[in-house]
Design a protein around this motif. Structure first.
Motif, mmCIF file in Angstrom:
data_model
loop_
_atom_site.group_PDB
_atom_site.id
_atom_site.type_symbol
_atom_site.label_atom_id
_atom_site.label_comp_id
_atom_site.label_asym_id
_atom_site.label_seq_id
_atom_site.Cartn_x
_atom_site.Cartn_y
_atom_site.Cartn_z
ATOM 1 N N VAL A 166 -40.025 39.265 5.794
ATOM 2 C CA VAL A 166 -39.349 39.886 4.907
ATOM 3 C C VAL A 166 -38.017 40.125 5.141
ATOM 4 O O VAL A 166 -37.674 40.619 6.073
ATOM 5 N N ARG A 167 -36.980 39.875 4.032
ATOM 6 C CA ARG A 167 -35.556 39.964 4.339
ATOM 7 C C ARG A 167 -35.174 40.789 3.217
ATOM 8 O O ARG A 167 -34.728 40.099 2.110
ATOM 9 N N ALA A 168 -35.500 41.990 3.265
ATOM 10 C CA ALA A 168 -34.868 42.905 2.202
ATOM 11 C C ALA A 168 -34.552 44.262 2.467
ATOM 12 O O ALA A 168 -35.060 45.254 2.469
ATOM 13 N N ALA A 200 -31.109 29.258 -5.454
ATOM 14 C CA ALA A 200 -32.369 28.187 -5.371
ATOM 15 C C ALA A 200 -33.087 28.391 -4.193
ATOM 16 O O ALA A 200 -34.204 27.732 -4.225
ATOM 17 N N ARG A 201 -32.739 29.103 -3.100
ATOM 18 C CA ARG A 201 -33.276 28.945 -1.904
ATOM 19 C C ARG A 201 -33.653 30.266 -0.972
ATOM 20 O O ARG A 201 -33.802 30.228 0.123
ATOM 21 N N HIS A 202 -33.182 31.447 -1.638
ATOM 22 C CA HIS A 202 -33.824 32.789 -1.022
ATOM 23 C C HIS A 202 -34.920 33.469 -1.672
ATOM 24 O O HIS A 202 -35.076 33.480 -2.703
ATOM 25 N N HIS A 203 -35.624 33.889 -0.599
ATOM 26 C CA HIS A 203 -36.707 34.859 -1.259
ATOM 27 C C HIS A 203 -36.656 36.139 -0.469
ATOM 28 O O HIS A 203 -35.940 36.208 0.704
ATOM 29 N N GLU A 243 -42.008 32.115 4.294
ATOM 30 C CA GLU A 243 -42.706 31.931 5.627
ATOM 31 C C GLU A 243 -41.796 30.934 6.614
ATOM 32 O O GLU A 243 -41.420 30.042 6.245
ATOM 33 N N MET A 244 -41.693 31.414 7.720
ATOM 34 C CA MET A 244 -40.790 30.832 8.732
ATOM 35 C C MET A 244 -41.717 29.975 9.834
ATOM 36 O O MET A 244 -42.578 30.644 10.308
ATOM 37 N N LEU A 245 -41.702 28.290 9.663
ATOM 38 C CA LEU A 245 -42.486 27.972 10.915
ATOM 39 C C LEU A 245 -41.384 27.641 12.064
ATOM 40 O O LEU A 245 -40.296 27.618 11.984
ATOM 41 N N THR A 294 -37.275 28.521 17.436
ATOM 42 C CA THR A 294 -36.500 27.769 16.196
ATOM 43 C C THR A 294 -37.327 28.579 14.994
ATOM 44 O O THR A 294 -38.318 29.134 15.003
ATOM 45 N N GLY A 295 -36.855 28.105 13.667
ATOM 46 C CA GLY A 295 -37.418 28.609 12.520
ATOM 47 C C GLY A 295 -36.791 27.749 11.299
ATOM 48 O O GLY A 295 -35.650 27.274 11.164
ATOM 49 N N MET A 296 -37.907 27.215 10.729
ATOM 50 C CA MET A 296 -37.994 26.387 9.514
ATOM 51 C C MET A 296 -38.079 27.063 8.269
ATOM 52 O O MET A 296 -39.532 27.238 8.380
ATOM 53 N N GLY A 297 -37.549 26.999 7.231
ATOM 54 C CA GLY A 297 -38.074 27.566 5.869
ATOM 55 C C GLY A 297 -39.018 26.973 5.298
ATOM 56 O O GLY A 297 -38.658 25.891 4.614
ATOM 57 N N ILE A 298 -40.382 27.230 5.150
ATOM 58 C CA ILE A 298 -41.264 26.090 4.529
ATOM 59 C C ILE A 298 -40.993 25.879 3.089
ATOM 60 O O ILE A 298 -41.188 24.890 2.610
ATOM 61 N N GLU A 299 -40.454 26.878 2.540
ATOM 62 C CA GLU A 299 -40.420 26.788 0.882
ATOM 63 C C GLU A 299 -39.213 25.882 0.693
ATOM 64 O O GLU A 299 -39.165 25.052 -0.347
ATOM 65 N N ARG A 300 -37.988 25.781 1.521
ATOM 66 C CA ARG A 300 -37.094 24.977 1.451
ATOM 67 C C ARG A 300 -37.547 23.375 1.656
ATOM 68 O O ARG A 300 -36.991 22.464 1.202
ATOM 69 N N ASP A 358 -34.862 23.417 -5.679
ATOM 70 C CA ASP A 358 -35.206 24.671 -6.204
ATOM 71 C C ASP A 358 -36.390 25.089 -5.610
ATOM 72 O O ASP A 358 -37.570 24.496 -6.059
ATOM 73 N N ASN A 359 -36.417 26.019 -4.563
ATOM 74 C CA ASN A 359 -37.529 26.655 -4.006
ATOM 75 C C ASN A 359 -38.767 27.010 -5.192
ATOM 76 O O ASN A 359 -39.860 27.103 -4.761
ATOM 77 N N TYR A 360 -38.091 27.789 -6.181
ATOM 78 C CA TYR A 360 -39.044 28.098 -7.194
ATOM 79 C C TYR A 360 -39.679 27.334 -8.207
ATOM 80 O O TYR A 360 -40.622 27.539 -9.046
#
Ligand code: ATP
Ligand code: MG
Ligand code: MG
Ligand code: MG
Length: 468
Positions: free
Chosen positions: A68-70, A84-87, A91-93, A226-232, A242-244
């Protein structure tokens, strides 16, 4: 087309094959770190392994971590609905080496996973390295990345530090180019914030230890985070930037559209995006034991909930909406995160109760906001006292008011808000001064002002927060 759930499995099983322990996500509330508000990267649960304070019977691990980044250093709340790419929840892989392998293995692993396992075309990828990291440049070249696709970056985007002292080191990031139909420039250019070149994976090389006097030495046990954004990644593999628009989040947007009998892509589009995002963060936070309250973590949760509720209201929802979307989230994510199943009833009740209560003041508060704005000349900020009244009387967190104004191209006079807040606190303090406990109370109020009521959650501190 791989779904988000497929991508998670591909990632974890690739690293499992390379001898990594598959470790479950840690809860969003960090267990051993009162200074950090929420887990916001994969490395958070391994901090003590990187510093050598703790040892486990594995030296390589892989995870899909709830983040969570809020709030705090990494706050993406204001981006939601607009980029289009922030939530707020994602989930970070990640793959991790605790003094085991270093750059010469981490780089080929990453390239093989991206180009072979996930089959992303090489000519759409770019990598960045820290400008002085010649070793990383050589390794990327050896792995097959053409030199003109390796960019040297001299900012802290490509240098990671756990704190002002301790482990630190250069980063290398992989970017995907969505093509010239989107606006944006490659990393390191003034247009890098566009949605054309999207950062998908950050590799941190924990190479040095930094001392108080600013000097560094090479670590004996060099590590990888390492960290990969799964939605991206899901977005690019599903042919969108667009992640959405990806399978999982799209399903939540459709649930929101169904429940409000509105068009998911119509004028309420932004509302659906915000609702889908906030449904995930609020549900996962409740499942991990956070309850809405007026301070600390609970207040961040409340802020996200109320913000979502305003967007539901704008869609014309007469009755509480958020709780009705929970079954859809559980369907999408319950298999990977069984805590959602376990907490489903609690999540639904909490959302429903909060929304029922807030509805009563939301309508009146929005009416007041409208009235204030009608009299206000174009280009003027909303007076701080009005924003404070909305906060104090109608329970509008400041960011909710700001979010509401953003749609109309307006801002809040935040300095005025702060002084209205300070004035009220001073009054409260004065009202208490006869109680004989004034000294203690003065201290309490100072702490409350600095940290938010009773919780010492200095979530903006310089502690390890994973990737940057
Ligand atoms: P950005 O520069 O795009 O904001 P970041 O540099 O802040 O990303 P990192 O801290 O490096 O991100 O996190 C590792 C990865 O997690 C990123 O490469 C990205 O794929 C993903 N990520 C980061 N923030 C978000 C977010 N708010 N929503 C979705 N994915 C994210
Ligand atoms: Mg960021
Ligand atoms: Mg970045
Ligand atoms: Mg990054």
């Amino acid at each position: 087309m791989p779904t988000l759930n497929d991508i998670r499995s591909t990632f974890l099983s690739y690293f499992e094959k390379q001898g990594h322990e598959v470790v479950p996500s840690s809860p969003l509330v960090p267990r051993n770190d009162p200074t950090l508000m929420f887990a916001n990267s994969g490395m958070v649960q391994f901090k003590n392994l990187f510093t050598g304070v703790e040892h486990r019977d594995y030296t390589r691990a892989t995870t899909a971590q709830k983040c969570v980044r809020a709030g705090g250093k990494h706050n993406d709340l204001d981006n939601v609905g607009y980029t289009a790419r922030h939530h707020t929840f994602f989930e970070m892989l990640g793959n991790f080496s605790f003094g085991d392998y270093f750059k010469s293995q981490a780089i080929p692993y990453a390239w093989e996973l991206v180009t072979k396992e996930l089959d992303i075309p090489k000519d759409r990828l770019l990598v960045t390295v820290y400008h002085t990291d010649d070793e990383a440049v050589e390794l990327w070249k050896k792995t097959g990345v053409p030199e003109d696709r390796i960019l040297r970056i001299d900012t802290m985007d490509n240098f990671w530090m756990m704190g002002s002292t301790g482990p630190c080191g250069p980063c290398s990031e992989i970017f995907f180019d969505h093509g010239d139909k989107y606006w944006g420039g490659p990393p390191g250019t003034p247009e890098e914030d566009g949605d054309r070149f999207v950062e998908i994976w950050n590799l941190v090389f924990m190479q040095f230890e930094q001392f108080e006097d600013g000097t560094r030495r090479e670590l004996d046990a060099q590590s990888i985070d390492t960290g990969m954004g799964i939605e991206r990644v899901a977005a690019l593999l599903q042919g969108t930037n667009d992640n959405y628009a990806t399978d999982l989040i799209r399903a939540l947007i459709e649930a929101s559209a169904d429940a409000t009998s509105t068009d998911p892509d119509g004028p309420g589009k932004t509302h659906h995006r915000v609702i889908a995002d906030h449904l995930r963060s609020t549900s996962f936070l409740i499942a991990d034991g956070v309850m809405p309250s007026n301070d600390g973590r609970g207040y961040v949760l409340r802020r996200i909930m109320r913000r979502a509720m305003r967007h539901a209201h704008l869609l014309g929802a007469q009755d509480p909406l958020m709780h009705r979307l929970v079954p859809s989230l559980v369907r999408q994510m319950g298999a990977a995160y069984p805590e959602l199943h376990r907490a489903q009833a609690l999540i639904e009740e909490t959302l429903k109760l909060e929304e029922t209560r807030f509805k009563q003041t939301l309508d009146r508060g929005l009416k007041l906001l409208d009235d204030e704005l009608t009299g206000l000349p174009e280009g003027t900020k909303l007076p701080g006292e009005s924003a404070f009244k909305l906060y104090d009387t109608y329970g509008f967190p400041l960011d909710l008011t700001q979010d509401a104004l953003r749609e109309r191209g307006r801002e809040v006079d935040t300095a005025g808000f702060d002084s209205a807040m300070a004035e009220q606190k001073a009054k409260a303090r004065a009202a208490w001064s006869g109680s004989g406990e004034s000294a203690d109370l003065a201290i309490w109020f100072d702490i409350a002002e600095a940290h938010g009521a009773t919780d010492f959650l200095g979530y903006d501190t310089e502690t390890a927060e994973g990737q940057m």
